[in-house]
Design an enzyme around this catalytic site. Structure first.
Site, PDB file in Angstrom:
ATOM      1  N   ASN A 191      -5.514  -2.750 -11.073  1.00 48.17           N
ATOM      2  CA  ASN A 191      -4.676  -1.582 -11.355  1.00 48.17           C
ATOM      3  C   ASN A 191      -3.235  -2.076 -11.365  1.00 48.17           C
ATOM      4  OD1 ASN A 191      -3.240   0.782 -11.400  1.00 48.17           O
ATOM      5  ND2 ASN A 191      -3.880   1.491  -9.375  1.00 48.17           N
TER       6      ASN A 191
ATOM      7  N   LYS B  63      -0.636  -0.564 -12.201  1.00 47.57           N
ATOM      8  CA  LYS B  63       0.355   0.490 -11.913  1.00 47.57           C
ATOM      9  C   LYS B  63       1.500   0.408 -12.935  1.00 47.57           C
ATOM     10  CE  LYS B  63      -1.283   0.426  -7.221  1.00 47.57           C
ATOM     11  NZ  LYS B  63      -1.070   0.737  -5.821  1.00 47.57           N
TER      12      LYS B  63
ATOM     13  N   HIS C  74      -5.946   8.629  -8.920  1.00 52.51           N
ATOM     14  CA  HIS C  74      -5.390   7.658  -7.968  1.00 52.51           C
ATOM     15  C   HIS C  74      -4.508   8.390  -6.952  1.00 52.51           C
ATOM     16  CE1 HIS C  74      -2.992   4.408  -6.320  1.00 52.51           C
ATOM     17  NE2 HIS C  74      -4.011   3.631  -6.644  1.00 52.51           N
TER      18      HIS C  74
ATOM     19  N   GLU D  90      -1.720   7.778  -5.806  1.00 51.59           N
ATOM     20  CA  GLU D  90      -0.301   7.912  -6.191  1.00 51.59           C
ATOM     21  C   GLU D  90      -0.108   9.091  -7.140  1.00 51.59           C
ATOM     22  OE1 GLU D  90       0.155   3.819  -7.368  1.00 51.59           O
ATOM     23  OE2 GLU D  90      -0.072   3.267  -5.257  1.00 51.59           O
TER      24      GLU D  90
ATOM     25  N   GLU E  84     -10.540   4.471  -1.749  1.00 48.38           N
ATOM     26  CA  GLU E  84      -9.266   3.841  -1.403  1.00 48.38           C
ATOM     27  C   GLU E  84      -8.590   4.608  -0.268  1.00 48.38           C
ATOM     28  OE1 GLU E  84      -7.616   1.366  -4.842  1.00 48.38           O
ATOM     29  OE2 GLU E  84      -6.954   3.404  -5.205  1.00 48.38           O
TER      30      GLU E  84
ATOM     31  N   GLY F  51      -1.248  -0.811  -0.776  1.00 48.02           N
ATOM     32  CA  GLY F  51       0.080  -1.419  -0.861  1.00 48.02           C
ATOM     33  C   GLY F  51       0.720  -1.670   0.492  1.00 48.02           C
TER      34      GLY F  51
ATOM     35  N   SER G 202      -5.254  -3.027  -0.606  1.00 51.03           N
ATOM     36  CA  SER G 202      -4.890  -4.373  -0.142  1.00 51.03           C
ATOM     37  C   SER G 202      -6.069  -5.350  -0.190  1.00 51.03           C
ATOM     38  CB  SER G 202      -4.279  -4.324   1.262  1.00 51.03           C
ATOM     39  OG  SER G 202      -3.120  -3.522   1.261  1.00 51.03           O
TER      40      SER G 202
HETATM   41  P1  PGA Z   1      -3.213  -2.446  -3.513  1.00 46.59           P
HETATM   42  O1  PGA Z   1      -3.454  -1.183  -4.461  1.00 46.59           O
HETATM   43  O2  PGA Z   1      -4.302  -3.425  -3.822  1.00 46.59           O
HETATM   44  O3  PGA Z   1      -1.849  -2.951  -3.901  1.00 46.59           O
HETATM   45  O4  PGA Z   1      -3.276  -1.949  -2.110  1.00 46.59           O
HETATM   46  C1  PGA Z   1      -4.756  -0.702  -4.702  1.00 46.59           C
HETATM   47  C2  PGA Z   1      -4.674   0.543  -5.549  1.00 46.59           C
HETATM   48  O5  PGA Z   1      -3.739   1.323  -5.384  1.00 46.59           O
HETATM   49  O6  PGA Z   1      -5.557   0.774  -6.397  1.00 46.59           O
END
Ligand code: PGA
Length: 250
Positions: A9, A11, A94, A96, A166, A172, A212
């Site tokens: 992803n 982003k 997601h 976010e 998630e 993140g 992560s």
């Molecule tokens: P990350 O993000 O691996 O940077 O924690 C995962 C995601 O948001 O899909």
């Protein structure tokens, strides 16, 4: 047996030129991968990523999709448009988007139905935040998010859906759910699908872990019975790191 699926992803990162470079760098590194490999890129990068991925096993996905077929929805993209650009997957719901852009469980469902009807493979994100986990609501929450998202799909359609568990507190942040925590919650999601749609459907659905996930923890997570892959943010932005995750190497 479910085929694992590792999806990046990106982003809001990478221009079309950078997308082309990253996919080209990735191609030789993932050519022997046992998992399905997907990169979910910004919409403006889809065409460049699709072109660069030709002749490889890398599939391209979008990061959001609108639920209407067309019309006065300034700034939005329909499932048909995304498909016509060459993408075959799309991330939906997601955290976010839930946190910053007003995404709800109901709109996640509308987007999922639109994506599936257009022939796109949805990657539906569910997961609890820190307060919800500490209050003991994780299981109820992920069950609810998952079942609402799947409403209106046929069992045959649900079998092809990908769910990404998630935990919001792990995205993140460098914090990862333990292998056992991730496995347990993914098991809860699968049981909820089994109760509603039967074991055959639940056993076919691929459920990823995300938050992560990186070379140093991929092996442990992928060794868990319930975990069918990963949705990778930060570690998907460099070809070497993402390839290590795809190949379960640290
Ligand atoms: P990350 O993000 O691996 O940077 O924690 C995962 C995601 O948001 O899909």
């Amino acid at each position: 047996m479910r085929k694992p699926i590792i999806a990046g992803n990106w982003k809001m990162n990478k221009t079309p030129k950078e997308a082309k470079e990253l996919v080209e760098a990735l191609k030789p590194l993932v050519k022997d991968a046992k998992a399905s490999v997907v990169v979910c890129v910004p919409a403006v990068d889809i065409a460049a990523a699709v072109e660069a991925a030709k002749g490889s096993k890398i599939a391209v996905g979008a990061q959001n999709v609108h639920f209407k077929e067309s019309g006065a929805y300034t700034g939005e993209l329909s499932a048909d448009m995304i498909k016509a650009a060459g993408a075959t997957y799309v991330i939906i719901g997601h955290s976010e988007r839930r946190q910053y852009f007003g995404e709800t469980d109901e709109t996640v469902n509308l987007r999922t139905v639109a994506a599936v009807n257009a022939g796109l493979n949805p990657i539906i994100c569910v997961g609890e935040n820190k307060a919800q986990r500490e209050a003991g609501y994780t299981d109820a929450l992920v069950e609810y998010q998952t079942l609402i998202a799947l409403t209106g799909l046929t069992p045959a359609q649900i079998k092809k859906v990908v769910i990404a568990y998630e935990p919001v507190w792990a995205i993140g942040t460098g914090l990862t759910a333990t292998d056992e925590q991730a496995n347990e919650t993914i098991g809860v999601i699968r049981k909820a699908i089994a109760r509603k749609y039967g074991k055959g459907v639940a056993n076919a659905v691929r459920i990823q872990y995300g938050g992560s996930m990186k070379p140093s923890n991929v092996k442990g997570l992928m060794a868990q019975e319930e975990i069918d892959g990963g949705l990778i943010g930060g570690a998907s932005l460099k070809a070497e790191d993402f390839a290590k995750v795809v190949n379960y190497e640290d």
